[in-house]
Design an enzyme around this catalytic site. Structure first.
Site, PDB file in Angstrom:
ATOM      1  N   TRP A  38      82.014  -8.564  69.813  1.00  0.00           N
ATOM      2  CA  TRP A  38      81.533  -8.645  68.430  1.00  0.00           C
ATOM      3  C   TRP A  38      82.464  -7.802  67.558  1.00  0.00           C
ATOM      4  O   TRP A  38      82.737  -6.644  67.897  1.00  0.00           O
ATOM      5  CB  TRP A  38      80.097  -8.124  68.373  1.00  0.00           C
ATOM      6  CG  TRP A  38      79.489  -8.060  67.016  1.00  0.00           C
ATOM      7  CD1 TRP A  38      79.512  -9.042  66.054  1.00  0.00           C
ATOM      8  CD2 TRP A  38      78.751  -6.974  66.463  1.00  0.00           C
ATOM      9  NE1 TRP A  38      78.828  -8.628  64.951  1.00  0.00           N
ATOM     10  CE2 TRP A  38      78.348  -7.363  65.160  1.00  0.00           C
ATOM     11  CE3 TRP A  38      78.375  -5.715  66.921  1.00  0.00           C
ATOM     12  CZ2 TRP A  38      77.592  -6.540  64.331  1.00  0.00           C
ATOM     13  CZ3 TRP A  38      77.624  -4.891  66.107  1.00  0.00           C
ATOM     14  CH2 TRP A  38      77.245  -5.305  64.821  1.00  0.00           C
TER      15      TRP A  38
ATOM     16  N   ASP B 157      74.855  -3.187  75.154  1.00  0.00           N
ATOM     17  CA  ASP B 157      74.352  -3.584  73.840  1.00  0.00           C
ATOM     18  C   ASP B 157      73.441  -4.789  74.045  1.00  0.00           C
ATOM     19  O   ASP B 157      73.880  -5.830  74.544  1.00  0.00           O
ATOM     20  CB  ASP B 157      75.556  -3.956  72.941  1.00  0.00           C
ATOM     21  CG  ASP B 157      75.120  -4.288  71.515  1.00  0.00           C
ATOM     22  OD1 ASP B 157      73.920  -4.160  71.201  1.00  0.00           O
ATOM     23  OD2 ASP B 157      75.993  -4.679  70.708  1.00  0.00           O
TER      24      ASP B 157
ATOM     25  N   LYS C 208      67.138  -9.717  65.596  1.00  0.00           N
ATOM     26  CA  LYS C 208      67.067 -11.156  65.899  1.00  0.00           C
ATOM     27  C   LYS C 208      65.727 -11.537  66.514  1.00  0.00           C
ATOM     28  O   LYS C 208      65.060 -12.444  66.045  1.00  0.00           O
ATOM     29  CB  LYS C 208      68.200 -11.570  66.851  1.00  0.00           C
ATOM     30  CG  LYS C 208      69.503 -10.816  66.671  1.00  0.00           C
ATOM     31  CD  LYS C 208      70.292 -11.256  65.469  1.00  0.00           C
ATOM     32  CE  LYS C 208      71.418 -10.275  65.220  1.00  0.00           C
ATOM     33  NZ  LYS C 208      72.468 -10.741  64.363  1.00  0.00           N
TER      34      LYS C 208
HETATM   35  C1  LMR Z   1      76.549 -11.428  63.718  1.00  0.00           C
HETATM   36  O1  LMR Z   1      77.199 -11.177  64.737  1.00  0.00           O
HETATM   37  O2  LMR Z   1      76.779 -12.407  63.000  1.00  0.00           O
HETATM   38  C2  LMR Z   1      75.389 -10.535  63.334  1.00  0.00           C
HETATM   39  O3  LMR Z   1      75.187  -9.579  64.319  1.00  0.00           O
HETATM   40  C3  LMR Z   1      75.504 -10.002  61.967  1.00  0.00           C
HETATM   41  C4  LMR Z   1      76.555  -8.952  61.813  1.00  0.00           C
HETATM   42  O4  LMR Z   1      76.218  -7.855  61.348  1.00  0.00           O
HETATM   43  O5  LMR Z   1      77.724  -9.188  62.137  1.00  0.00           O
END
Ligand code: LMR
Length: 396
Positions: free
Chosen positions: A130, A211, A246
């Site tokens: 991420w 996570d 979520k």
């Molecule tokens: C995402 O990955 O789209 C979400 O977790 C929102 C974010 O804060 O990036």
């Protein structure tokens, strides 16, 4: 003084929402930011949350400060949800935890805590991970390295390469793992692969930092916690950052949990004092509201059952949307096999198309997705799946 600061580009994920809003194309499709959407494209307040809000409003008598660790019923409920009732670490009183402002807040204060343990340690993150993991952890001052994770050419995890890289991680370094529903790829470890990760951690002495932001969106609430529970049961130290954005749909309320499994309860008391001190030095204490709602839901049998059924509905809807998209792509004659989308878990899929193809989707078809080719599956619905499949076939 501010003239020294350069203008920064929009955030690679959050910036998509602004671009989508500005697009005047009536047929635009938003598959960007990871929020759950229903068939009409709305992000509803869960029924369980609505009922909890009514109860909270009727029962809350003060807005005085809550305790520094947050709402205790929330923390206890979340730890049971993540680790399972009767987990040895809970029975042996080895878990320190604080409510945090969102999963992001949890990641950050845990990263800050790690710098107090060893400023020189490296946090290993999956390639890809991420996008916000990097600043959340890196800005705390920790070094970040990547381990191989996803094979874009074959749309699967490259586990042998991952295992080989993890086996070289040095004792005391930290390995960030996604508990379930890997963001951005949707490709999750199997139970056997989690077992191998455990054995590597036992051999090398690396500390897992897990996570978990999508529990319940993959295979089920308990199923999605398999890896965390396994590692937390068999390793002396594990770090966990969790989010209720979520699965409780509490995005804007910023509800997260920072937890540490410790070797013994004495060490638990120490890390509890440390993590509260880290939080005190940044934001003092978490906002109460979202945690109070989750406390009400998780500690009431009827509301918990309602919430669990709503999580099941969201999960099953996303699984159906995966099949809908894959079938539509076949129907439209896609030159690429997208059946891997059906195997991926949770809210996201990596379409494994090129950055040029992503750009064309955005600029020529008003289909908004992350540059890596990550799509939010929940943004698909029965009305937009046809134009989406046509756009994808057009750019292939
Ligand atoms: C995402 O990955 O789209 C979400 O977790 C929102 C974010 O804060 O990036």
């Amino acid at each position: 003084m501010f003239e020294v600061l350069p203008q920064l580009p929009a955030d690679p994920i959050l910036g998509l929402s602004a671009a989508y809003k500005q697009d005047s194309n009536p047929n635009k499709i938003d598959l960007g930011v990871g929020v759950y959407k229903d068939e009409s494209g709305n992000t509803p307040i869960l029924n369980a949350v609505q009922q909890a809000q009514t109860r909270l409003l009727a029962s809350e008598t003060s807005k005085t400060y809550i305790t520094p660790q947050g709402v205790q019923g929330y923390i206890d409920g979340m730890l049971q949800l993540i680790l399972g009732k009767g987990h040895p670490a809970l029975i042996e009183d080895r878990v320190s935890a604080v409510q945090a402002p969102g999963g992001c807040g949890a990641l950050r204060i845990l990263a800050e805590l790690l710098t107090r343990c060893d400023k020189e340690l490296t946090v290993w993150v999956s390639d890809p991970t991420w996008a916000n993991h990097i600043p959340l952890i890196g800005n705390a001052g920790l070094k970040i390295e990547t381990y191989p994770y996803f094979d874009k050419a074959n749309a699967c995890i490259k586990f042998d390469e991952m295992a080989e890289a993890l086996a070289k991680v040095k004792k005391g370094d930290v390995v960030l793992l996604h508990g379930c529903c890997h963001n951005p790829t949707g490709a999750d470890l199997t139970q056997e692969q989690w077992q191998t990760v455990l054995e590597i951690a036992q051999n090398t002495g690396f500390i897992p930092f897990i996570d978990v932001a999508y529990q319940g969106f993959g295979d089920g609430l308990d199923e999605d916690a398999y890896g965390i529970r396994l590692l937390a049961k068999n390793l002396p130290e594990v770090i966990i950052a969790a989010s209720c954005s979520k699965n409780f749909g509490l995005y804007r309320e910023r509800v997260g949990l920072a937890a540490m499994i410790n070797a013994n309860s004495q060490s638990k008391n120490i890390t509890q004092s440390q993590i509260q001190n880290v939080a005190r030095g940044i934001y003092s204490m978490p906002p109460s509201y979202g945690g109070a709602l989750v406390d009400i839901i998780l500690n009431d049998e009827q509301l918990k059952a309602l919430w669990m059924s709503e999580v099941t509905d969201m999960r099953e809807r996303m699984q159906n949307l995966r099949a809908l998209l894959v079938n539509k792509l076949v129907e439209k004659g896609a030159s690429k096999d997208f059946s891997f989308v059906n195997q991926q878990k949770g809210m996201f899929s990596f379409l494994c198309i090129t950055p040029e193809q992503v750009n064309k989707l955005v600029n020529e078809h008003s289909v908004y997705l992350v540059g890596s080719s990550r799509v939010n599956i929940a943004g698909i619905n029965t009305k937009n799946v046809e134009p989406l499949a046509e756009a994808l076939v057009a750019v292939l």
